[in-house]
Design an enzyme around this catalytic site. Structure first.
Site, PDB file in Angstrom:
ATOM      1  N   LYS A 183     153.503  66.764  42.945  1.00  0.00           N
ATOM      2  CA  LYS A 183     153.470  66.648  41.819  1.00  0.00           C
ATOM      3  C   LYS A 183     154.818  66.986  41.005  1.00  0.00           C
ATOM      4  CE  LYS A 183     150.904  67.699  37.678  1.00  0.00           C
ATOM      5  NZ  LYS A 183     152.408  68.117  36.992  1.00  0.00           N
ATOM      6  N   GLY A 235     154.699  77.990  39.231  1.00  0.00           N
ATOM      7  CA  GLY A 235     154.510  78.041  37.646  1.00  0.00           C
ATOM      8  C   GLY A 235     153.818  79.214  37.335  1.00  0.00           C
ATOM      9  N   SER A 236     153.065  79.155  36.166  1.00  0.00           N
ATOM     10  CA  SER A 236     152.780  80.451  35.439  1.00  0.00           C
ATOM     11  C   SER A 236     151.394  81.139  35.907  1.00  0.00           C
ATOM     12  CB  SER A 236     152.109  79.789  33.808  1.00  0.00           C
ATOM     13  OG  SER A 236     151.000  79.246  33.913  1.00  0.00           O
ATOM     14  N   GLY A 240     148.446  79.236  37.803  1.00  0.00           N
ATOM     15  CA  GLY A 240     148.086  79.550  39.414  1.00  0.00           C
ATOM     16  C   GLY A 240     146.825  80.227  39.588  1.00  0.00           C
ATOM     17  N   GLU A 257     154.142  81.153  43.658  1.00  0.00           N
ATOM     18  CA  GLU A 257     155.287  81.668  43.058  1.00  0.00           C
ATOM     19  C   GLU A 257     155.092  81.727  41.672  1.00  0.00           C
ATOM     20  OE1 GLU A 257     158.111  82.930  41.263  1.00  0.00           O
ATOM     21  OE2 GLU A 257     159.121  81.064  41.658  1.00  0.00           O
ATOM     22  N   CYS A 291     161.486  82.926  35.782  1.00  0.00           N
ATOM     23  CA  CYS A 291     160.555  83.794  36.274  1.00  0.00           C
ATOM     24  C   CYS A 291     160.962  85.121  36.616  1.00  0.00           C
ATOM     25  CB  CYS A 291     159.521  83.246  37.316  1.00  0.00           C
ATOM     26  SG  CYS A 291     160.307  82.639  38.893  1.00  0.00           S
ATOM     27  N   GLU A 389     155.444  87.809  29.596  1.00  0.00           N
ATOM     28  CA  GLU A 389     156.335  87.269  29.902  1.00  0.00           C
ATOM     29  C   GLU A 389     156.980  86.000  28.887  1.00  0.00           C
ATOM     30  OE1 GLU A 389     157.915  84.739  33.943  1.00  0.00           O
ATOM     31  OE2 GLU A 389     155.656  84.359  33.223  1.00  0.00           O
TER      32      GLU A 389
END
Length: 485
Positions: A183, A235-236, A240, A257, A291, A389
């Site tokens: 995706k 992603g975030s 996640g 990740e 990240c 973050e």
């Protein structure tokens, strides 16, 4: 290839070896973050497209895993050549849609090419390394070990490094003998569709690689598709966690990740120019949308004044503009939603009286998503600018007096993705690197990530590793066969 063909997409679902219309009801608007203008309207896929793509991946898996590994290596090298042939067009897309300055866009494309070449090299010898013998105690039995492909894999990739994060997943998966459904991000779907073009061009067997555009409904469908034997997500942490919950219902392997709030420690004996380069690159590369951004500067009290003076001078001299303007060093924030989020952080910092040395606001009178390079001095360690973050060009600083204090501050976070150390004493630098609880550490160098590296974090920064042989093993299962001698 002209970049125009990459912007003009009528079919954006690649499944079973061919392009098809997506079943989604909406068009995905792709923006130029430098101007706010819509540069493309992309047909969206939907959950039914994931169903079709997953079925195609499942049908293709049996034959693909049996293809000699050297043949799979040949396909991976063909992907690398296909990317190289389109390099200038891909750079243009990265500059237009992500707002990356040319050098950064060129690094991205080069990274993707290098990743496919690297995993082609690993795939070359996979078959030769199968059936490694194991001698069992007692001497009556002998074992052999095989590393076999897990099966069809679902992949969800982010918007900040399109093409790169997908290469980190697709290349090792295909090298291992897995098939895949990926995706793309709904914000930056264009560039990764090139993988479908290349797959068709090189004759990759139908169903080995499948791509579905779309939003959250497509991501949910990937986490729920029964054909998948693993899901890999970048992603975030918020998303996640949802991916992990969905996959946990079927007890499948998962790779995550996720985010980071990473430290950079600068000692009093550090070379000042090296420190400036490392700090600037660690927070302003890709406008801080990493990240791995080293957004917490922990500098020895004796060097603080000189280092901050140099950082402020360089930050104010940084040209923030469209990547198509000559001399641009930092581009815009890729999405308007992320731009608004960063502005909220800056507005709160202003209202709460943080010591802003430079920046602290969006560029005035500009239609694009431009944020000034920002530095806050002596940020309290409980403050959200220090702990959360931000995902933008915002640096928070503090000081230390002892190495023990520096490591305590560095590790006082729920994240553990990366860290940096700038230190002239080799033994001291090694000790500081070893003391940071994170998956990737740089010593006296800006952030460089090689295909041979291990990429992934400790604590809440994720599960598993990408890149290197660890990235390959993440798509393999270990089979042990025991038989009489």
């Amino acid at each position: 290839m002209s970049s125009n063909s990459l912007f003009d997409r009528n079919k954006t679902v690649f499944a079973g070896g061919c392009w098809r219309d997506g079943s989604g009801q909406d068009l995905l608007k792709v923006f130029n973050p430098s101007t706010g203008e819509v540069v493309a309207k992309v047909p969206s896929g939907g959950p039914s497209d994931v169903d079709d793509a997953a079925a195609a991946a499942a049908n293709a898996f049996g034959s693909w895993k049996s293809v000699p590994s050297v043949t799979r290596a040949g396909y991976l090298r063909a992907f690398a050549r296909g990317l190289a042939d389109r390099q200038e067009a891909l750079v243009d897309v990265q500059m237009t849609v992500n707002g990356k300055p040319r050098l950064e866009a060129e690094i991205d494309v080069g990274d993707a090419i290098a990743t496919f070449d690297y995993y082609a090299g690993l795939a070359d010898g996979l078959d030769e390394r199968q059936d490694a013998p194991v001698i069992h105690a007692g001497g009556e039995h002998l074992g052999r070990v095989r590393h076999e492909a897990l099966g069809p894999v679902g992949m969800i990739v982010p918007w900040n490094f399109p093409l790169v994060t997908s290469a980190w997943k697709i290349a090792p998966a295909l090298a291992a003998g897995c098939t895949a459904v990926m995706k793309t991000s709904e914000f930056t779907p264009l560039i990764e569709l090139v993988y479908g073009d290349i797959a068709a061009e090189i004759g990759l067997p139908a169903g080995v690689l499948n791509i579905v555009t779309g939003g959250a409904d497509v991501g949910i469908a990937i986490t729920e598709a029964p054909e998948f034997r693993k899901v890999s997500f970048t992603g975030s942490n918020m998303v996640g966690a949802k991916v992990m919950q969905a996959v946990a219902k079927r007890c499948l392997p998962i790779a995550l990740e996720l985010g980071g709030k990473s430290p950079i420690i600068v000692t009093e004996d550090a070379d000042l120019e090296t420190a400036l380069d490392c700090v600037m690159g660690g927070i302003y590369f890709n406008a801080g949308q990493m990240c791995s951004a080293t957004s917490r500067l922990i500098v020895h009290d004796d060097l603080e004044a000189k280092l901050l003076e140099g950082l402020v001078e360089r930050s104010r001299a940084t040209k923030v503009a469209s990547p198509f303007e000559e001399g641009t060093e930092m581009g815009p924030i890729t999405t308007r939603a992320q731009f608004d989020k960063i502005r909220e952080y800056l507005d709160q910092a202003c209202s709460q009286g943080l010591d802003c040395l430079t920046g602290g606001k969006a560029q005035a009178d500009c239609a694009g998503n431009f944020i000034e390079p920002t530095i806050y001095r002596n940020v309290p360690h409980e403050h959200h600018i220090w702990r959360e973050e931000v995902f933008g060009p915002v640096l928070a600083t503090t000081t230390f007096r002892s190495d023990e204090e520096a490591l305590r501050i560095a590790n006082d976070t729920r994240y553990g993705l990366v860290g940096s150390v700038v230190c002239s004493d080799p033994d001291r630098g090694k000790a500081l690197c070893d003391g940071i609880a994170a998956g990737q550490i740089w010593l006296n160098t800006p952030q460089i990530v090689y295909p041979e590296s291990a990429w992934g974090g400790f604590k809440a920064s994720g599960i598993g590793r990408e890149l290197g042989p660890w990235g390959l093993s993440g798509f393999q299962g270990v089979k042990h066969v025991t038989a009489p001698c």
